[in-house]
Design a protein around this motif. Structure first.
Motif, PDB file in Angstrom:
ATOM      1  N   UNK A  52      38.050  44.327  62.789  1.00  0.00           N
ATOM      2  CA  UNK A  52      37.639  44.620  61.229  1.00  0.00           C
ATOM      3  C   UNK A  52      37.315  43.262  60.504  1.00  0.00           C
ATOM      4  N   UNK A  53      36.082  43.089  60.282  1.00  0.00           N
ATOM      5  CA  UNK A  53      35.672  42.006  59.742  1.00  0.00           C
ATOM      6  C   UNK A  53      35.678  42.349  58.119  1.00  0.00           C
ATOM      7  N   UNK A  54      36.095  41.311  57.205  1.00  0.00           N
ATOM      8  CA  UNK A  54      35.764  41.574  55.743  1.00  0.00           C
ATOM      9  C   UNK A  54      35.488  40.012  55.084  1.00  0.00           C
ATOM     10  N   UNK A  55      34.922  40.222  54.042  1.00  0.00           N
ATOM     11  CA  UNK A  55      34.684  39.128  53.044  1.00  0.00           C
ATOM     12  C   UNK A  55      34.965  39.677  51.686  1.00  0.00           C
ATOM     13  N   UNK A  56      35.779  38.859  50.518  1.00  0.00           N
ATOM     14  CA  UNK A  56      36.003  39.402  49.641  1.00  0.00           C
ATOM     15  C   UNK A  56      35.799  38.191  48.530  1.00  0.00           C
ATOM     16  N   UNK A  57      35.700  38.704  47.206  1.00  0.00           N
ATOM     17  CA  UNK A  57      35.368  37.715  46.193  1.00  0.00           C
ATOM     18  C   UNK A  57      36.194  38.291  45.105  1.00  0.00           C
ATOM     19  N   UNK A  58      37.173  37.133  44.732  1.00  0.00           N
ATOM     20  CA  UNK A  58      38.175  37.405  43.722  1.00  0.00           C
ATOM     21  C   UNK A  58      37.559  36.861  42.434  1.00  0.00           C
ATOM     22  N   UNK A  59      37.394  37.588  41.337  1.00  0.00           N
ATOM     23  CA  UNK A  59      36.635  37.168  40.186  1.00  0.00           C
ATOM     24  C   UNK A  59      37.421  37.151  38.821  1.00  0.00           C
ATOM     25  N   UNK A  60      38.608  36.297  38.707  1.00  0.00           N
ATOM     26  CA  UNK A  60      39.418  36.361  37.514  1.00  0.00           C
ATOM     27  C   UNK A  60      40.143  37.861  37.412  1.00  0.00           C
ATOM     28  N   UNK A  61      40.749  38.499  38.549  1.00  0.00           N
ATOM     29  CA  UNK A  61      41.195  39.664  38.326  1.00  0.00           C
ATOM     30  C   UNK A  61      40.343  40.985  39.099  1.00  0.00           C
ATOM     31  N   UNK A  62      39.257  40.560  39.080  1.00  0.00           N
ATOM     32  CA  UNK A  62      38.334  41.603  39.828  1.00  0.00           C
ATOM     33  C   UNK A  62      38.068  41.359  41.429  1.00  0.00           C
ATOM     34  N   UNK A  63      38.329  42.394  41.914  1.00  0.00           N
ATOM     35  CA  UNK A  63      37.770  42.222  43.508  1.00  0.00           C
ATOM     36  C   UNK A  63      36.728  42.914  44.056  1.00  0.00           C
ATOM     37  N   UNK A  64      35.891  42.231  44.657  1.00  0.00           N
ATOM     38  CA  UNK A  64      34.776  42.869  45.361  1.00  0.00           C
ATOM     39  C   UNK A  64      34.881  42.501  46.912  1.00  0.00           C
ATOM     40  N   UNK A  65      34.379  43.527  47.519  1.00  0.00           N
ATOM     41  CA  UNK A  65      34.910  43.365  49.158  1.00  0.00           C
ATOM     42  C   UNK A  65      33.648  44.012  49.976  1.00  0.00           C
ATOM     43  N   UNK A  66      33.201  43.344  50.993  1.00  0.00           N
ATOM     44  CA  UNK A  66      32.445  44.043  52.073  1.00  0.00           C
ATOM     45  C   UNK A  66      33.155  43.822  53.401  1.00  0.00           C
ATOM     46  N   UNK A  67      32.839  44.886  54.384  1.00  0.00           N
ATOM     47  CA  UNK A  67      33.615  44.674  55.591  1.00  0.00           C
ATOM     48  C   UNK A  67      33.125  45.973  56.433  1.00  0.00           C
ATOM     49  N   UNK A  68      33.582  45.835  57.820  1.00  0.00           N
ATOM     50  CA  UNK A  68      33.201  46.923  58.786  1.00  0.00           C
ATOM     51  C   UNK A  68      34.059  46.529  59.985  1.00  0.00           C
ATOM     52  N   UNK A  69      33.739  47.547  60.750  1.00  0.00           N
ATOM     53  CA  UNK A  69      34.257  47.337  62.503  1.00  0.00           C
ATOM     54  C   UNK A  69      33.223  46.831  63.182  1.00  0.00           C
ATOM     55  N   UNK A  70      32.998  45.673  63.433  1.00  0.00           N
ATOM     56  CA  UNK A  70      32.057  44.982  64.306  1.00  0.00           C
ATOM     57  C   UNK A  70      32.622  43.896  65.334  1.00  0.00           C
ATOM     58  N   UNK A  71      33.245  44.442  66.069  1.00  0.00           N
ATOM     59  CA  UNK A  71      33.769  43.528  67.185  1.00  0.00           C
ATOM     60  C   UNK A  71      32.917  42.468  67.824  1.00  0.00           C
TER      61      UNK A  71
END
Lengths: 230, 339
Positions: free
Chosen positions: A12-31
């Motif tokens: 389960x890969x993911x990338x997240x962006x924390x912006x002063x309290x706000x969270x954006x995330x992308x991810x998925x199941x990509x072995x």
């Protein structure tokens, strides 16, 4: 603070962006496909936030334990980005990220280490921050150390792969199990935040995977001692 | 333009800076040979673990040496294959992310194209077209090279690479790992011809090679053990057998293509006996032999930076979106020329 979180220690890969309290995330199941997704997701998240890479204050990376190739993918990407942008890097335990993502108060985080072993660690969560009760280790499932007391939530893929063998060792220590929980980049970013804020970020050259399984091959001498051939 | 080269396909981490106007400004290599010695061969996982520790320290060395800043870098070239998947991925991840953060193109480069073009970094570089003999621990190939990205495979080893045969034979002679260079040193003290080894495929009509049988022939001779002098003679004969076939087929390839230049690249290209024979037998046929500088015979970042620069100059690089892929198996003949 603005933090990029990277987590590729499992399928389960993911990338997240924390912006002063706000969270954006992308991810998925990509072995085995991290190289195709991780950087493009980061670019997409920045675009969504109307930000440039240069606006980041630091990078958090799921350092391990986990799949070796995935650990180095995230670490290599973190090193490259951080060197180019002059940013500090914080390596976060993937088991700690898993414990935070699981949402319990006492979490026994356990992932599949292959070769009939699991990675395991135990955390108590206080005010949204895990405190280490048992540091990460690698064990055969029936020999995992038992955390003190009761009321533990067993979390992670280790329980779907080695459920019965783990229960043998853990008995009534666990009150519940959530096997379908994974370390996430969002949790990595949350855990990196206070460390970056305290100035604990590292020079990117020092960002390194934490493999936990350190013995990965036998020397010629060791093979011979075990009756092997040259 | 300043191009950073990153090489991590096997057991050497190499970084280099090449300027399209000023040439090679700096290159640094960290070899893992010592680390793998105790294991009797390259352990891929250990190789990957070492690469990720070396990249930034080496990058800082080459930036210092070139008196350049990271923001001077105009493109990042890296080895995308062929090679060990895990090792390739380390260099690729770092290089792609660095390029993205600097806002410059990332250029995936074929490792063998790096070796193939490395003699162009020498003082008297050959002109196209030429025949190239790529000879290393992983490859033994003859290519017709018409220009950057225009490669035609003429022949190759059907089994072991020449360097692999050196290393395996060295092991049989008790020379440890990697024994190729040790075997060459031992051979220098011995007498070829006292033992007689076959010259595999010397007289076949194609330009292919086969070296695995030689190793078996050595194994038979080693049998119950050899005196030191005998080992040296056997090493000399082995080296003679490999070089004789390499020289004969390489020179035949040049004549078949009606050319007069041969470029030798790859680690075995540093072998002195091979160079001696190529030089003398090439001269007799009016064939000029080109070698990379000795320090660029083994894996290095300079050749990757140089390839990147050639490709960058020849074609507008695409927009960098950050997606990348490595190719652990990647035939060189599949490369396309920059248009």
């Amino acid at each position: 603070m603005k933090i990029l979180g990277l987590e590729t220690s499992s399928r389960r890969l993911s990338v997240a962006l924390w912006l002063d309290g706000r969270l954006l995330e992308r991810g998925g199941d990509y072995p085995n496909a991290g190289s195709e997704y991780v950087l493009p997701w980061a670019v997409e998240l920045l675009a969504e936030a109307g930000m440039a890479l240069g606006d980041l204050d630091g990078i958090g990376v799921g350092a391990g334990p986990g799949g070796f190739v995935g650990l180095r993918l995230a670490c290599g990407i973190a090193q490259g980005l951080a060197f180019g942008l002059d940013l500090p890097v914080v390596g976060v335990s993937t088991l700690e990220a898993l414990a935070l993502a699981a949402g319990g108060a006492r979490v026994l985080a356990c992932t599949d280490a292959r070769m009939n072993e699991v990675y395991v660690a135990a955390y108590e969560i206080h005010d949204g921050m895990p405190e280490t009760i048992m540091a990460p280790g690698v064990f055969p499932p029936e020999r995992v150390p038992v955390p003190p007391g009761s009321g533990w939530l067993g979390a992670g893929e280790g329980f779907s792969v080695y459920g019965e063998r783990l229960h043998e060792a853990l008995g009534t220590t666990l009150t519940a199990v959530s096997a379908d929980v994974w370390p996430t980049a969002a949790a990595v970013a949350r855990l990196a935040l206070p460390r970056l804020a305290r100035g604990e970020g590292l020079d990117p050259a020092l960002a390194a995977p934490r493999y936990v399984r350190d013995k990965v091959a036998l020397t010629t001498a060791e093979r011979l001692a075990r009756g092997g051939v040259r | 333009m300043l191009v950073l080269g990153v090489e991590s396909s096997c057991d050497e981490t190499g970084l280099a800076l090449y300027s399209t106007t000023r040439g090679l400004l700096a290159h640094a290599v960290h070899s893992q040979v010592k680390m793998h010695e105790d294991y009797g061969g390259v352990v891929p996982e250990l190789a990957s673990r070492d690469h990720i520790r070396r990249l930034i320290p080496l990058l800082r060395i080459v930036l210092d040496e070139a008196a350049a800043e990271k923001d001077d870098i105009d493109a990042v070239a890296y080895t995308a294959g062929p090679g060990l998947a895990g090792a390739l991925l380390v260099g690729a991840s770092f290089a792609e992310a660095l390029a993205l953060s600097l806002g410059v193109p990332a250029l995936p480069i074929h490792h063998l194209e790096g070796h193939l073009l490395s003699p162009l970094l020498a003082k008297n570089p050959p002109n196209f077209p030429f025949v190239a003999l790529l000879v290393s621990g992983g490859h033994t190939q003859l290519m017709r090279v018409a220009g950057v990205g225009r490669y035609e495979l003429l022949g190759e080893s059907l089994d072991d690479a020449a360097g692999e045969a050196f290393d395996k034979t060295a092991k049989l002679l008790g020379l440890g790992y990697p024994g190729g260079p040790a075997l060459a040193s031992l051979a220098a003290t011995g007498q070829a011809g006292r033992y007689r080894l076959p010259r595999p495929m010397l007289h076949t009509n194609d330009l292919n090679f086969s070296f695995s049988g030689l190793k078996t022939a050595v194994l038979t001779l080693v049998g119950g053990g050899l005196a030191d002098g005998d080992r040296a003679d056997l090493a000399a004969e082995f080296q003679e057998a490999v070089t004789e076939v390499l020289v004969a087929k390489a020179l035949r390839a040049v004549r078949t293509c009606k050319l007069d230049r041969l470029v030798v690249a790859g680690g075995v290209g540093a072998n002195q006996r091979l160079r001696q024979r190529l030089d003398s037998e090439g001269a007799a046929l009016n064939i000029r032999i080109h070698y990379p500088e000795l320090s660029l015979c083994t894996d290095n970042g300079a050749m990757i930076a140089f390839c990147g620069a050639q490709r960058l100059q020849a074609a507008a690089a695409g927009q960098n979106h950050g997606a990348f892929a490595i190719r652990p198996r990647w035939p060189l003949a599949e490369l396309i020329a920059p248009s």
